[in-house]
Design a protein around this motif. Sequence first.
Motif, PDB file in Angstrom:
ATOM      1  N   THR A 128      96.445  56.540  31.644  1.00  0.00           N
ATOM      2  CA  THR A 128      97.220  55.067  31.794  1.00  0.00           C
ATOM      3  C   THR A 128      98.628  55.376  31.737  1.00  0.00           C
ATOM      4  O   THR A 128      99.481  54.266  32.040  1.00  0.00           O
ATOM      5  N   GLY A 129      98.999  56.242  30.796  1.00  0.00           N
ATOM      6  CA  GLY A 129     100.339  56.520  30.639  1.00  0.00           C
ATOM      7  C   GLY A 129     100.750  56.138  29.212  1.00  0.00           C
ATOM      8  O   GLY A 129     101.953  56.333  28.799  1.00  0.00           O
ATOM      9  N   LEU A 130      99.888  55.569  28.516  1.00  0.00           N
ATOM     10  CA  LEU A 130     100.167  55.017  27.268  1.00  0.00           C
ATOM     11  C   LEU A 130     100.720  56.239  26.375  1.00  0.00           C
ATOM     12  O   LEU A 130     101.441  56.302  25.501  1.00  0.00           O
ATOM     13  N   GLY A 131      99.907  57.281  26.207  1.00  0.00           N
ATOM     14  CA  GLY A 131     100.130  58.251  25.706  1.00  0.00           C
ATOM     15  C   GLY A 131     101.121  59.173  25.677  1.00  0.00           C
ATOM     16  O   GLY A 131     102.137  59.398  24.653  1.00  0.00           O
ATOM     17  N   GLN A 132     101.717  59.002  27.127  1.00  0.00           N
ATOM     18  CA  GLN A 132     103.004  59.740  27.313  1.00  0.00           C
ATOM     19  C   GLN A 132     104.204  58.486  26.733  1.00  0.00           C
ATOM     20  O   GLN A 132     105.119  59.327  26.433  1.00  0.00           O
TER      21      GLN A 132
END
Length: 206
Positions: A128-132
């Motif tokens: 989802t892009g959350l980790g990044q």
Amino acid sequence: MPDTLLLVDIQHDFLPGGALAVPGGDEIIPIANALMPAFAHVVASQDWHPADHGSFAEHHAGARAFDIGQLAGREQILWPTHCVQGTPGAAFASDLDIAGIHDVVRKGDNPRLDSYSAFYDNHHERATGLGQRLAARGTRHIHVMGLAADVCVKYTVLDALAEGFTVTLIVDGIRGVDMAPGDTEAAIEAMRAAGAVVVTHDMVLG
């Protein structure tokens, strides 16, 4: 001040009266509102399904909600239609202080894949892009609360731990679906066993 609070799917369709109501789901909203000012960074995940999402029971002939079916050749719980993009059910809870949210991550927008975790779809085909985003801020520790404990909260916490974040689970800030009796307690134990620290919100506020 603690760094990051992650609010998982505090949306109308998961509250009492919603399409996929979590018993007592509304009871966590005051806890979220009380916690947000104590954090430097608040992220909220949002289930965001297209109307033709393959996890909806209505798209499977003869199926009922909570049956086990198939989606893209994999076993899938078939859900009531919920959190359809742009509908009132997908909106954040009316009583949630959305002014305290700094970032929103949407999930479940691929009609061929379900996405319980705020980090990945269920088969880890797409992030989802959350980790990044968290890594870019230098975040290593997150506090997690939201809905539902035995589904989206559980998989979010497990993915966060697998990504190397340390996780504090705010246990009085979660409620579960409990499709089978004991699912919520089992989910809490699974998160604890994987490395999450389990606290109540008053312990965070001190």
